[in-house]
Design an enzyme around this catalytic site. Structure first.
Site, mmCIF file in Angstrom:
data_model
loop_
_atom_site.group_PDB
_atom_site.id
_atom_site.type_symbol
_atom_site.label_atom_id
_atom_site.label_comp_id
_atom_site.label_asym_id
_atom_site.label_seq_id
_atom_site.Cartn_x
_atom_site.Cartn_y
_atom_site.Cartn_z
ATOM 1 N N ASP A 123 0.834 -1.200 0.000
ATOM 2 C CA ASP A 123 0.000 0.000 0.000
ATOM 3 C C ASP A 123 0.868 1.249 0.000
ATOM 4 O O ASP A 123 1.480 1.583 1.013
ATOM 5 C CB ASP A 123 -0.900 -0.004 1.244
ATOM 6 C CG ASP A 123 -1.833 1.205 1.260
ATOM 7 O OD1 ASP A 123 -2.902 1.119 0.639
ATOM 8 O OD2 ASP A 123 -1.477 2.232 1.864
ATOM 9 N N TYR A 148 3.390 9.576 -0.518
ATOM 10 C CA TYR A 148 4.439 8.912 0.270
ATOM 11 C C TYR A 148 5.817 9.075 -0.387
ATOM 12 O O TYR A 148 6.838 8.759 0.237
ATOM 13 C CB TYR A 148 4.152 7.410 0.468
ATOM 14 C CG TYR A 148 2.851 7.069 1.150
ATOM 15 C CD1 TYR A 148 2.058 8.056 1.750
ATOM 16 C CD2 TYR A 148 2.388 5.753 1.210
ATOM 17 C CE1 TYR A 148 0.858 7.734 2.360
ATOM 18 C CE2 TYR A 148 1.193 5.435 1.826
ATOM 19 C CZ TYR A 148 0.425 6.430 2.391
ATOM 20 O OH TYR A 148 -0.765 6.085 2.986
ATOM 21 N N HIS A 188 -7.520 9.550 -2.097
ATOM 22 C CA HIS A 188 -6.903 9.503 -0.761
ATOM 23 C C HIS A 188 -7.799 10.124 0.319
ATOM 24 O O HIS A 188 -7.946 9.575 1.412
ATOM 25 C CB HIS A 188 -5.547 10.226 -0.814
ATOM 26 C CG HIS A 188 -4.543 9.714 0.165
ATOM 27 N ND1 HIS A 188 -3.204 9.584 -0.130
ATOM 28 C CD2 HIS A 188 -4.677 9.300 1.444
ATOM 29 C CE1 HIS A 188 -2.574 9.116 0.937
ATOM 30 N NE2 HIS A 188 -3.440 8.929 1.896
ATOM 31 N N LYS A 236 -2.502 5.890 -4.468
ATOM 32 C CA LYS A 236 -3.614 6.816 -4.187
ATOM 33 C C LYS A 236 -3.380 8.177 -4.831
ATOM 34 O O LYS A 236 -2.235 8.622 -4.948
ATOM 35 C CB LYS A 236 -3.760 7.025 -2.664
ATOM 36 C CG LYS A 236 -3.716 5.737 -1.859
ATOM 37 C CD LYS A 236 -3.982 5.948 -0.382
ATOM 38 C CE LYS A 236 -3.645 4.709 0.418
ATOM 39 N NZ LYS A 236 -2.252 4.538 0.804
HETATM 40 P P1 NAD Z 1 0.471 1.443 11.855
HETATM 41 O O1 NAD Z 1 -0.681 1.357 12.796
HETATM 42 O O2 NAD Z 1 0.658 0.388 10.851
HETATM 43 O O3 NAD Z 1 1.753 1.588 12.764
HETATM 44 C C1 NAD Z 1 3.021 1.650 12.213
HETATM 45 C C2 NAD Z 1 4.059 1.901 13.305
HETATM 46 O O4 NAD Z 1 3.900 0.953 14.354
HETATM 47 C C3 NAD Z 1 5.472 1.658 12.744
HETATM 48 O O5 NAD Z 1 6.040 2.853 12.311
HETATM 49 C C4 NAD Z 1 6.204 1.078 13.910
HETATM 50 O O6 NAD Z 1 6.746 2.142 14.640
HETATM 51 C C5 NAD Z 1 5.150 0.408 14.724
HETATM 52 N N1 NAD Z 1 5.092 -1.056 14.562
HETATM 53 C C6 NAD Z 1 4.734 -1.775 13.460
HETATM 54 N N2 NAD Z 1 4.734 -3.084 13.737
HETATM 55 C C7 NAD Z 1 5.105 -3.194 15.028
HETATM 56 C C8 NAD Z 1 5.288 -4.307 15.891
HETATM 57 N N3 NAD Z 1 5.055 -5.547 15.481
HETATM 58 N N4 NAD Z 1 5.668 -4.043 17.161
HETATM 59 C C9 NAD Z 1 5.881 -2.788 17.607
HETATM 60 N N5 NAD Z 1 5.728 -1.695 16.842
HETATM 61 C C10 NAD Z 1 5.340 -1.916 15.552
HETATM 62 O O7 NAD Z 1 0.422 2.899 11.187
HETATM 63 P P2 NAD Z 1 0.508 3.546 9.749
HETATM 64 O O8 NAD Z 1 1.828 3.363 9.118
HETATM 65 O O9 NAD Z 1 0.016 4.917 9.914
HETATM 66 O O10 NAD Z 1 -0.603 2.759 8.896
HETATM 67 C C11 NAD Z 1 -0.319 1.632 8.100
HETATM 68 C C12 NAD Z 1 -0.426 1.959 6.630
HETATM 69 O O11 NAD Z 1 -1.713 2.486 6.313
HETATM 70 C C13 NAD Z 1 0.523 3.080 6.175
HETATM 71 O O12 NAD Z 1 1.864 2.663 6.069
HETATM 72 C C14 NAD Z 1 -0.126 3.477 4.880
HETATM 73 O O13 NAD Z 1 0.188 2.537 3.869
HETATM 74 C C15 NAD Z 1 -1.603 3.410 5.247
HETATM 75 N N6 NAD Z 1 -2.169 4.718 5.667
HETATM 76 C C16 NAD Z 1 -3.144 5.266 4.925
HETATM 77 C C17 NAD Z 1 -3.721 6.478 5.289
HETATM 78 C C18 NAD Z 1 -4.825 7.048 4.467
HETATM 79 O O14 NAD Z 1 -5.171 8.219 4.678
HETATM 80 N N7 NAD Z 1 -5.380 6.306 3.558
HETATM 81 C C19 NAD Z 1 -3.276 7.152 6.444
HETATM 82 C C20 NAD Z 1 -2.263 6.573 7.192
HETATM 83 C C21 NAD Z 1 -1.735 5.357 6.817
#
Ligand code: NAD
Length: 260
Positions: free
Chosen positions: A33, A38, A96, A63
């Site tokens: 994704d 990004y 998005h 997106k």
């Molecule tokens: P997430 O909830 O996936 O958290 C990611 C963070 O959690 C990482 O940076 C890391 O620090 C930590 N983490 C991940 N795995 C872990 C583990 N097993 N143990 C401990 N810590 C851990 O947050 P995110 O990155 O905001 O969301 C995931 C994905 O969703 C993004 O990378 C992106 O692709 C998407 N996204 C989309 C939108 C949108 O507006 N459509 C907004 C935000 C994110």
């Protein structure tokens, strides 16, 4: 569409995102994704295009960013994304955020891209029920997916049910709430009970609800941990315990779609 993928928001363009995807592909991830905003589509494309896994076994989402709405602008932005990815098509193209007042024209461009086979499915992100109602009124093709903030503290039940009733797949962004839920005592207790990590409990819970999850990490141990959720099942009573953690709007940490 795979039920689990790798999110790459804030994974740096170049080596970081490429290595993360390379490793994820090796251990079985098939959904990635990304988004124009990004700034890592080139690296995402490189890792996927150089992989031994066939392109048609991989699901790529990107997106459209907020300043590129409108019919012609959307087509231009899509071409830029696909050129960076160095691909003939993507599997899913998302709006998005529901902003800008040109959603109808933007969606017409999305339908054209779908009809031409340049994206195999089209969807939206951060759409609330009223945004979806407006879109569906003028759409010829229904959105296949709505990607929304979703984790134990923000469960958006009414929106999720709305999407399910319309056959729209719900995909959770920030499924781990970027770590905010890890220290919740209920999650910690369940982690102990099942012999799993808090991240695995949270992801398994969303998976059992039928929500697609795209946790982000660039660290191999976490990428692996987040995918090791298919060897246990959370019991009904424990699912209910996690359900009770919902804080409604107070649990939202990202932008509210109406005020972005
Ligand atoms: P997430 O909830 O996936 O958290 C990611 C963070 O959690 C990482 O940076 C890391 O620090 C930590 N983490 C991940 N795995 C872990 C583990 N097993 N143990 C401990 N810590 C851990 O947050 P995110 O990155 O905001 O969301 C995931 C994905 O969703 C993004 O990378 C992106 O692709 C998407 N996204 C989309 C939108 C949108 O507006 N459509 C907004 C935000 C994110």
């Amino acid at each position: 569409m795979p039920c689990l993928g790798l999110g790459v928001y804030k994974a740096s363009e170049g080596g970081e995102v490429e290595e993360a995807i390379k490793y994820a592909l090796k251990i079985g991830y098939r959904l990635f994704d990304t988004a124009a905003i990004y700034f890592n589509e080139t690296g995402v494309g490189k890792a996927i295009n150089h992989s031994a896994v066939a392109r048609n076994e991989i699901f790529v989402t990107t997106k459209l960013w907020n300043d590129r709405h409108g019919f012609n602008e959307t087509l231009k932005a899509f071409n830029e994304s696909i050129n960076k990815l160095n691909m003939d098509y993507v599997d899913l193209y998302l709006i998005h955020w529901p902003v800008g007042g040109k959603i109808v024209e933007t969606w017409k461009a999305f339908e054209k891209l779908f009809n031409e086979g340049r994206t195999l499915s089209i969807g939206v992100s951060n759409f609330l029920e009223h945004h979806l109602n407006d879109l569906i009124d003028s759409a010829e093709i229904m959105p296949a997916v709505n990607q929304i903030e979703f984790h134990p503290y923000l469960q958006q039940k009414s929106l999720v049910n709305y999407c399910k009733n319309k056959g729209i797949v719900v995909e959770a962004w920030s499924p781990l709430a970027r770590g905010r839920v890890f220290c919740d005592p209920t999650i910690e207790d369940l982690a102990k009970k099942y012999g799993k990590t808090p991240a695995q409990i949270i992801l398994r819970w969303a998976y059992q609800l039928g929500v697609v999850i795209i946790p982000k990490s660039v660290h191999q141990n976490r990428i692996k941990e987040n995918a090791t959720i298919f060897d246990f099942k959370i019991e009904y009573d424990d699912m209910k315990k996690i359900e009770s953690l919902d804080k409604g709007e107070e649990g939202r940490f990202g932008a509210h779609p109406d005020n972005f």
